[in-house]
Design a protein around this motif. Structure first.
Motif, mmCIF file in Angstrom:
data_model
loop_
_atom_site.group_PDB
_atom_site.id
_atom_site.type_symbol
_atom_site.label_atom_id
_atom_site.label_comp_id
_atom_site.label_asym_id
_atom_site.label_seq_id
_atom_site.Cartn_x
_atom_site.Cartn_y
_atom_site.Cartn_z
ATOM 1 N N PHE A 1 0.834 -1.193 0.000
ATOM 2 C CA PHE A 1 0.000 0.000 0.000
ATOM 3 C C PHE A 1 0.868 1.243 0.000
ATOM 4 O O PHE A 1 1.994 1.225 0.495
ATOM 5 N N VAL A 2 0.323 2.333 -0.512
ATOM 6 C CA VAL A 2 1.027 3.612 -0.485
ATOM 7 C C VAL A 2 1.133 4.034 0.974
ATOM 8 O O VAL A 2 0.137 4.054 1.701
ATOM 9 N N ALA A 3 2.352 4.342 1.397
ATOM 10 C CA ALA A 3 2.606 4.720 2.785
ATOM 11 C C ALA A 3 2.209 6.170 3.032
ATOM 12 O O ALA A 3 2.109 6.970 2.091
ATOM 13 N N MET A 4 2.007 6.498 4.299
ATOM 14 C CA MET A 4 1.732 7.875 4.674
ATOM 15 C C MET A 4 2.969 8.696 4.315
ATOM 16 O O MET A 4 4.101 8.286 4.616
ATOM 17 N N GLN A 5 2.762 9.813 3.656
ATOM 18 C CA GLN A 5 3.879 10.635 3.222
ATOM 19 C C GLN A 5 3.976 11.897 4.076
ATOM 20 O O GLN A 5 2.964 12.537 4.363
ATOM 21 N N ASN A 6 5.172 12.230 4.451
ATOM 22 C CA ASN A 6 5.434 13.493 5.116
ATOM 23 C C ASN A 6 5.185 14.587 4.091
ATOM 24 O O ASN A 6 5.847 14.639 3.052
ATOM 25 N N LYS A 7 4.233 15.471 4.347
ATOM 26 C CA LYS A 7 3.819 16.491 3.371
ATOM 27 C C LYS A 7 4.988 17.388 2.953
ATOM 28 O O LYS A 7 5.137 17.713 1.783
ATOM 29 N N GLU A 8 5.823 17.775 3.890
ATOM 30 C CA GLU A 8 6.947 18.655 3.561
ATOM 31 C C GLU A 8 7.985 17.912 2.716
ATOM 32 O O GLU A 8 8.533 18.452 1.766
ATOM 33 N N LEU A 9 8.232 16.650 3.059
ATOM 34 C CA LEU A 9 9.177 15.852 2.290
ATOM 35 C C LEU A 9 8.649 15.617 0.881
ATOM 36 O O LEU A 9 9.397 15.696 -0.095
ATOM 37 N N LEU A 10 7.356 15.373 0.769
ATOM 38 C CA LEU A 10 6.730 15.182 -0.538
ATOM 39 C C LEU A 10 6.861 16.453 -1.376
ATOM 40 O O LEU A 10 7.161 16.396 -2.559
ATOM 41 N N ARG A 11 6.657 17.601 -0.747
ATOM 42 C CA ARG A 11 6.809 18.887 -1.455
ATOM 43 C C ARG A 11 8.247 19.051 -1.952
ATOM 44 O O ARG A 11 8.477 19.488 -3.065
ATOM 45 N N GLU A 12 9.203 18.693 -1.128
ATOM 46 C CA GLU A 12 10.607 18.792 -1.523
ATOM 47 C C GLU A 12 10.909 17.892 -2.715
ATOM 48 O O GLU A 12 11.654 18.272 -3.618
ATOM 49 N N LYS A 13 10.328 16.702 -2.732
ATOM 50 C CA LYS A 13 10.541 15.778 -3.848
ATOM 51 C C LYS A 13 9.940 16.348 -5.132
ATOM 52 O O LYS A 13 10.529 16.235 -6.204
ATOM 53 N N LYS A 14 8.765 16.970 -5.008
ATOM 54 C CA LYS A 14 8.133 17.593 -6.176
ATOM 55 C C LYS A 14 8.982 18.751 -6.686
ATOM 56 O O LYS A 14 9.170 18.916 -7.894
ATOM 57 N N LEU A 15 9.502 19.559 -5.762
ATOM 58 C CA LEU A 15 10.358 20.682 -6.154
ATOM 59 C C LEU A 15 11.618 20.194 -6.855
ATOM 60 O O LEU A 15 12.081 20.814 -7.821
ATOM 61 N N LYS A 16 12.170 19.090 -6.382
ATOM 62 C CA LYS A 16 13.371 18.534 -7.009
ATOM 63 C C LYS A 16 13.087 18.124 -8.454
ATOM 64 O O LYS A 16 13.899 18.358 -9.340
ATOM 65 N N ILE A 17 11.921 17.531 -8.696
ATOM 66 C CA ILE A 17 11.548 17.143 -10.056
ATOM 67 C C ILE A 17 11.449 18.370 -10.952
ATOM 68 O O ILE A 17 11.955 18.382 -12.080
ATOM 69 N N ILE A 18 10.818 19.429 -10.441
ATOM 70 C CA ILE A 18 10.685 20.661 -11.226
ATOM 71 C C ILE A 18 12.058 21.263 -11.505
ATOM 72 O O ILE A 18 12.332 21.703 -12.622
ATOM 73 N N GLU A 19 12.928 21.276 -10.500
ATOM 74 C CA GLU A 19 14.281 21.812 -10.687
ATOM 75 C C GLU A 19 15.028 21.053 -11.781
ATOM 76 O O GLU A 19 15.716 21.656 -12.614
ATOM 77 N N GLU A 20 14.889 19.718 -11.786
ATOM 78 C CA GLU A 20 15.575 18.914 -12.796
ATOM 79 C C GLU A 20 15.063 19.250 -14.199
ATOM 80 O O GLU A 20 15.841 19.360 -15.144
ATOM 81 N N LYS A 21 13.753 19.421 -14.330
ATOM 82 C CA LYS A 21 13.176 19.751 -15.629
ATOM 83 C C LYS A 21 13.587 21.157 -16.065
ATOM 84 O O LYS A 21 13.874 21.379 -17.239
ATOM 85 N N LEU A 22 13.610 22.086 -15.116
ATOM 86 C CA LEU A 22 14.025 23.444 -15.453
ATOM 87 C C LEU A 22 15.501 23.485 -15.850
ATOM 88 O O LEU A 22 15.882 24.255 -16.744
ATOM 89 N N LEU A 23 16.311 22.672 -15.218
ATOM 90 C CA LEU A 23 17.724 22.597 -15.580
ATOM 91 C C LEU A 23 17.888 22.154 -17.030
ATOM 92 O O LEU A 23 18.704 22.709 -17.775
ATOM 93 N N GLU A 24 17.066 21.172 -17.439
ATOM 94 C CA GLU A 24 17.090 20.738 -18.844
ATOM 95 C C GLU A 24 16.720 21.882 -19.773
ATOM 96 O O GLU A 24 17.345 22.074 -20.815
ATOM 97 N N VAL A 25 15.706 22.656 -19.397
ATOM 98 C CA VAL A 25 15.261 23.797 -20.204
ATOM 99 C C VAL A 25 16.375 24.839 -20.307
ATOM 100 O O VAL A 25 16.651 25.363 -21.387
ATOM 101 N N VAL A 26 17.022 25.125 -19.194
ATOM 102 C CA VAL A 26 18.104 26.118 -19.184
ATOM 103 C C VAL A 26 19.253 25.668 -20.089
ATOM 104 O O VAL A 26 19.764 26.439 -20.900
ATOM 105 N N LYS A 27 19.642 24.410 -19.964
ATOM 106 C CA LYS A 27 20.735 23.895 -20.805
ATOM 107 C C LYS A 27 20.378 23.981 -22.284
ATOM 108 O O LYS A 27 21.189 24.412 -23.104
#
Length: 124
Positions: free
Chosen positions: A75-101
């Motif tokens: 089952f999907v485990a309970m997620q720490n909301k702040e940690l989940l937000r950080e993971k989402k931000l990391k994904i966006i940062e990676e995509k933006l880095l590709e755009v910048v390059k």
């Protein structure tokens, strides 16, 4: 469940599975408490080894994305909301880095990229 395996990818199949499930959890497509397919069922659906599926689930459990209950399934485990937000931000940062390059390769200025981003924000 919508998992796609790419035979042309350099990424091992278990990592492809784990990455896609992790993405579904981060994007909110899978919620806390949602049941995952059984290891055997997913292996059958994807036409892969049970060992590969088991390894993917073990990775997800080790990273805290899922929990497995003996005799009941995974089952999907309970997620720490702040940690989940950080993971989402990391994904966006990676995509933006590709755009910048890519923008730099094309010779686009910071201003041009910023204008494109502003237009896209207004359209969506």
């Amino acid at each position: 469940m919508g998992i796609m395996i790419s035979n042309s990818s350099n990424e091992p199949i278990y990592q492809q599975i784990a990455g896609q499930i992790k993405g579904m959890i981060i994007r909110g497509h899978l919620q806390e408490g949602d049941a995952l397919p059984s290891i055997r069922g997913l292996a059958r659906d994807l036409q892969i080894s049970v060992i590969t599926t088991k390894r993917a689930y073990e990775e997800l459990e080790k990273e805290g994305f899922i929990q497995t209950m003996q005799g009941k399934g995974s089952f999907v485990a309970m997620q720490n909301k702040e940690l989940l937000r950080e993971k989402k931000l990391k994904i966006i940062e990676e995509k933006l880095l590709e755009v910048v390059k890519e923008s730099k390769l094309l010779g686009l200025s910071h201003q041009e990229v910023q204008e494109m981003l502003q237009i896209l924000f207004q359209e969506v």
